[in-house]
Motif scaffolding. Structure first.
Motif, PDB file in Angstrom:
ATOM      1  N   VAL A 238       0.878  -1.177   0.000  1.00 16.22           N
ATOM      2  CA  VAL A 238       0.000   0.000   0.000  1.00 16.22           C
ATOM      3  C   VAL A 238       0.910   1.220   0.000  1.00 16.22           C
ATOM      4  N   PHE A 239       0.534   2.228  -0.819  1.00 14.90           N
ATOM      5  CA  PHE A 239       1.435   3.355  -1.100  1.00 14.90           C
ATOM      6  C   PHE A 239       0.556   4.564  -1.392  1.00 14.90           C
ATOM      7  N   THR A 240       0.759   5.661  -0.689  1.00  9.26           N
ATOM      8  CA  THR A 240      -0.104   6.825  -0.918  1.00  9.26           C
ATOM      9  C   THR A 240       0.647   7.997  -1.529  1.00  9.26           C
ATOM     10  N   CYS A 241      -0.066   8.744  -2.369  1.00 15.00           N
ATOM     11  CA  CYS A 241       0.413  10.024  -2.905  1.00 15.00           C
ATOM     12  C   CYS A 241      -0.526  11.167  -2.522  1.00 15.00           C
ATOM     13  N   GLY A 242      -1.643  10.860  -1.799  1.00 13.48           N
ATOM     14  CA  GLY A 242      -2.539  11.962  -1.484  1.00 13.48           C
ATOM     15  C   GLY A 242      -3.650  11.561  -0.534  1.00 13.48           C
ATOM     16  N   CYS A 243      -4.071  12.514   0.291  1.00 12.70           N
ATOM     17  CA  CYS A 243      -5.170  12.286   1.227  1.00 12.70           C
ATOM     18  C   CYS A 243      -5.996  13.566   1.321  1.00 12.70           C
ATOM     19  N   ILE A 244      -7.223  13.434   1.812  1.00 13.21           N
ATOM     20  CA  ILE A 244      -8.121  14.587   1.934  1.00 13.21           C
ATOM     21  C   ILE A 244      -8.713  14.591   3.337  1.00 13.21           C
ATOM     22  N   LEU A 245      -8.514  15.705   4.031  1.00  9.09           N
ATOM     23  CA  LEU A 245      -9.012  15.842   5.406  1.00  9.09           C
ATOM     24  C   LEU A 245     -10.309  16.648   5.400  1.00  9.09           C
TER      25      LEU A 245
END
Lengths: 379, 379
Positions: A338-345
């Motif tokens: 699992v690998f992230t480039c972006g999130c939204i709060l």
């Protein structure tokens, strides 16, 4: 304190089957590692889409890369050879219009290492078996996405000859800055682009030279300077680690400092790198990053950085907040990732978009308070 | 056309025996790779001076770096052990005043590689057996130098824990900018300092993150920007090559481009890097750089870069202009090496100061016209 990862029941949200290839006759093999941003009521994902020539049989007029001599040389393919004697490698050519072309390497080249399906190596020469570009996906609920048919951004520059990968989107004063990995025969480095409308994109060149990726630019100046995390990969001394840099214009970067590294005996002991774009909380800047354990498992955790001195680590996840468990995470193009480039709060809900098994796009929701409460102080 | 290298009959100009150590009881092992500048009638060399603890026997209160576990840990030395059980490694400590201390590693640590006398390796952990700082040498004839007793610049920062190396001096508008290699457990990177008087020096931090050295900053803006060559060392894809970067303030660097690489079958086929600070000629910017051949021989050659587009290579040396031949070049701390960090042009005479065998400082004179006439066009 335990952090609960609430995977969306619709996962995976996007798979290669959802994406038409931009190259006729090619196959989309991965749709993952998306930059994420919410603008008004709309959620945008800028997906990394990897495509591979579907029928690798070379035809008359195609070029072979001959690796049998001192350096690579181009020559016409031998169409009399059985097709599976050749492995196809896509790349930009040197023409003024910088077209993506398919070239061919003989499978029986002495010394050729084709053990990794993602790449070919002979000595110091490396080629990729797919090429990535970016595709925009739009959603009104953050769950169901419409993917544009054409590429939003394509490789066009010499240092992008093997493709562009892993975009991160940082909004600053109404401009969306997109940093991304540029891959070529000269190495893996980080470039910058910007857009105001996600219709037209302007490239600003390479901001961090090889070898450097996993760059996450802060969404505001801190102490009068733009700031970023980056992840150089040293060769002679040292291991990949997260560094910190500063800039007046987002194009030129300096004031490099070591920020944080792998921790022996933990979930991030083997390798580490920035993930989502960091965001401000009352306690500090929060960065969701990836770590790799001795089993090669890529997992996600959080690091809290000082509000005014964001190069200082305040606290870190003692255990992953998300690790590969679902089928689409443990198996795929490159499983156990699992690998992230972006999130939204939004309020207390942190929605982390992530690439799973280097193939598909998924999301999981977290409580920000839970993440903050779970961190162990450092230093 | 042959280029004649006129080695000075006084070579080597400076040797370790000419330099008193700054650390009491230590030994100067190398005095080499000097930045060079002429100010009025005076020639200044900023020498890299490497020192090694002369008596490596640890004493009560000394610290041992224990490498037998998952990560390095500090513990008191065992003074009951024979002294030659330990190898001494100098470095900055973590105290507020950042002192240079000597620590000790057990020679019989399982997995320790001590085959290179310059360093110790165990797994991903590397230590150096000497530590470098800079010493100023002054001369009125460019041949006979007086060396200052105290260090001009010392390692003081965390990213300089293992020392500072290979200074280059670029004069811009009355300020002397000194870029140099900063070495620590986190890697090999490039930092910047400046001085107006070679008495007090101001450090400006790391300008290019690991792994990057052989940085040569142009002595004037070109097209409105400061410019530099640098030499990143990629790991996963690519080989060490000379890149080009630009800056508005000499501290933050961007617009990175590939500039030139090794050439199969030539004197620089194995490795390459910038050397002296480039200077302007009527035909283009001339850079004296180093290349390594398959025998591991470090030699010097020239590359001509475009006047207005200095990232474009116009011509290069088909053969070295200087290669190790004299005894002090073929034998020393690390033999078969000539390596430059600075040269001085007066009329047609180009005097190249160079480190020989990674141990001593020497110089050779060239005719600039001869060098220019010897270059072969590229492209």
């Amino acid at each position: 304190m335990t952090v609960v990862a609430r995977r969306l029941p619709e996962n995976p949200l996007l798979t290669p089957d959802d994406i038409p290839p931009v190259h006729g006759g090619w196959k989309v093999v991965c749709a993952f590692n998306a930059g994420a941003i919410k603008i008004g009521a709309e959620t945008l994902l800028l997906l990394r889409v990897a495509e591979r020539p579907e029928r690798p049989a070379p035809q008359a007029g195609d070029q072979e890369i001959d690796l049998s001599g001192a350096g690579p040389t181009l020559k016409p393919v031998d169409t009399a050879l059985p097709a599976d004697n050749y492995i196809a490698v896509p790349m930009l050519d040197d023409s003024p219009d910088r077209r993506v072309v398919v070239r061919y390497i003989r499978r029986n080249t002495p010394g050729l290492d084709a053990s990794d399906p993602r790449l070919l190596k002979k000595g110091t020469h490396t080629y990729l078996t797919s090429i990535s570009s970016f595709r925009l996906a739009r959603s009104t609920d953050g769950v169901h996405f419409d993917v544009e048919h054409d590429a939003a951004m394509r490789p066009t520059e010499p240092l992008e000859r093997y493709g562009i990968e892993d975009p991160r989107i940082t909004a600053i004063d109404g401009v969306y800055f997109i940093n991304y990995t540029a891959v070529s025969e000269h190495g893996i480095c980080t470039a910058l682009a910007s857009t105001r409308d996600f219709v037209s994109y302007e490239k600003h060149g390479v901001i961090l030279p090889a070898e450097n990726r996993d760059v996450t630019i802060f969404p505001a100046k801190v102490g009068g300077r733009y700031r970023t995390l980056h992840r150089p990969v040293p060769k002679e001394i040292g291991v990949p680690a997260v560094w910190f840099a500063s800039s007046d214009n987002l194009v030129d970067w300096g004031e490099h400092r070591f920020c944080f590294g792998s921790r022996p005996g933990t979930w991030d002991s083997q390798r580490i790198g920035g993930g989502a774009v960091p965001f401000r909380t009352a306690r500090g800047w929060l960065e969701i990053y990836h770590g790799v354990n001795p089993d090669g498992q890529y997992a996600l955790g959080a690091v809290l950085l000082g509000l005014d001195e964001p190069w200082k680590v305040l606290a870190r996840s003692p255990a992953p907040i998300l690790k590969p468990e679902a089928d689409f995470e443990t198996e795929g193009f490159f499983g156990n990732v699992v690998f992230t480039c972006g999130c939204i709060l939004e309020g207390d809900r942190l929605r982390v978009y992530y690439g799973a098994a280097d193939m598909v796009t998924a999301a999981a929701d977290f409580s920000l308070e839970e993440i903050l409460a779970s961190l162990h102080e450092e230093g």
